[in-house]
Design an enzyme around this catalytic site. Structure first.
Site, mmCIF file in Angstrom:
data_model
loop_
_atom_site.group_PDB
_atom_site.id
_atom_site.type_symbol
_atom_site.label_atom_id
_atom_site.label_comp_id
_atom_site.label_asym_id
_atom_site.label_seq_id
_atom_site.Cartn_x
_atom_site.Cartn_y
_atom_site.Cartn_z
ATOM 1 N N CYS A 111 7.482 4.065 5.920
ATOM 2 C CA CYS A 111 6.562 3.917 4.796
ATOM 3 C C CYS A 111 7.243 3.381 3.545
ATOM 4 O O CYS A 111 6.588 2.801 2.685
ATOM 5 C CB CYS A 111 5.891 5.246 4.479
ATOM 6 S SG CYS A 111 7.017 6.535 3.925
ATOM 7 N N CYS B 80 -1.302 8.167 7.433
ATOM 8 C CA CYS B 80 -2.606 7.889 6.858
ATOM 9 C C CYS B 80 -3.563 7.444 7.963
ATOM 10 O O CYS B 80 -3.169 6.775 8.920
ATOM 11 C CB CYS B 80 -2.496 6.802 5.797
ATOM 12 S SG CYS B 80 -1.584 7.320 4.325
ATOM 13 N N CYS C 224 0.833 -1.203 0.000
ATOM 14 C CA CYS C 224 0.000 0.000 0.000
ATOM 15 C C CYS C 224 0.870 1.256 0.000
ATOM 16 O O CYS C 224 0.651 2.187 -0.783
ATOM 17 C CB CYS C 224 -0.924 -0.015 1.217
ATOM 18 S SG CYS C 224 -2.124 1.347 1.241
ATOM 19 N N CYS C 225 1.871 1.285 0.867
ATOM 20 C CA CYS C 225 2.789 2.430 0.916
ATOM 21 C C CYS C 225 3.566 2.562 -0.394
ATOM 22 O O CYS C 225 3.835 3.670 -0.852
ATOM 23 C CB CYS C 225 3.760 2.276 2.082
ATOM 24 S SG CYS C 225 3.051 2.602 3.708
ATOM 25 N N CYS D 271 -3.864 3.725 9.283
ATOM 26 C CA CYS D 271 -2.648 3.135 9.850
ATOM 27 C C CYS D 271 -2.054 3.955 10.987
ATOM 28 O O CYS D 271 -0.886 3.782 11.331
ATOM 29 C CB CYS D 271 -1.609 2.931 8.748
ATOM 30 S SG CYS D 271 -2.149 1.873 7.396
#
Length: 245
Positions: free
Chosen positions: A232, A206, A125-126, A209
């Protein structure tokens, strides 16, 4: 890796070491002034999360050159408070070159069509929402400025003032600052606090998270809590965390 690539990387590392020696003992403002006006004029930008300590560097950069590129990674997963804080600081500090960088829609459709990748694979995702957009945003630059500090986490205790990462020089002007130094700077320059700080968020990423931090916890304990993830990915080179040199 080719011989040319190896030599280029060695040259970049040598330059980072040379800059560390030249700016040793310099103030954060002095370092920024030299980087922006002498060493990398027109080829340097500030990467900012507009988090709880971000106003320090944003204020310093605005005083030196408000047209310095300020890169904000809008992952489309930020707290609304962070986006409002970004807009407030941009107006208050007179920043003139904000670059709001977003993920590539096709990449999200391929890797995160339902928007829940953060729960299944936070590293990917990062990578999709931060690292890939960052690499594109930095293409026109030779140097980027970060707000990382040694006190923030165990993974940052070995930070150097200047680092070589991929083909860029990276500078950490506040590496030796403490939370007290940051608080003093905010008070001296009457800078507004991030709206979430008073709610127990010393570090804000985010929304899915990030959680509030309990008293006595590491400042970044609320980032990717209950997992081994600590960064990240934008501070990695070839898959390895850049710790300084």
């Amino acid at each position: 890796m080719t011989t040319f690539e190896t030599n280029s990387r060695i040259e970049l590392q040598d330059r980072a070491h040379g800059l560390c020696a030249r700016y040793d003992g310099e103030t954060a403002e002095g370092t920024l002034n030299g980087v922006l006006r002498q060493d990398f004029p027109g080829r340097v930008g500030l990467v900012s999360s507009f988090g709880t300590e971000a106003a320090v560097l944003l204020h310093m950069v605005a005083q030196i050159d408000p047209y310095t590129p300020v890169i904000f990674l809008d992952t489309w997963k930020h707290f609304p408070e962070t986006l409002a804080y970004r807009d407030q600081l941009v107006e208050q500090l007179g920043l003139c070159n904000i670059q709001n960088v977003t993920p590539r829609p096709a990449g999200l459709q391929a890797d995160d069509p339902d928007g829940d990748l953060h729960a299944r694979n936070p590293d990917l995702c990062c990578h999709v929402r931060k690292t890939l957009p960052m690499l594109q945003a930095l293409r026109a630059l030779d140097c980027w400025i970060t707000g990382r500090k040694r006190y923030q986490a165990a993974t940052r205790t070995e930070l150097s003032l200047f680092e070589a990462q991929d083909r860029w020089i990276k500078v950490n002007p506040l590496l030796d600052w403490t939370s007290g130094d940051v608080a003093d700077y905010y008070q001296t320059h009457d800078l507004p606090a991030h709206p979430l700080k008073a709610q127990g968020y010393p570090s804000v990423g985010c929304a899915p998270c990030t959680r509030a931090v309990a008293p006595g916890e590491d400042a970044r304990a609320g980032r990717w809590a209950d997992s081994e993830k600590t960064e990240c990915g934008i501070h990695f080179e070839n898959g390895k965390l850049v710790r300084g040199g």
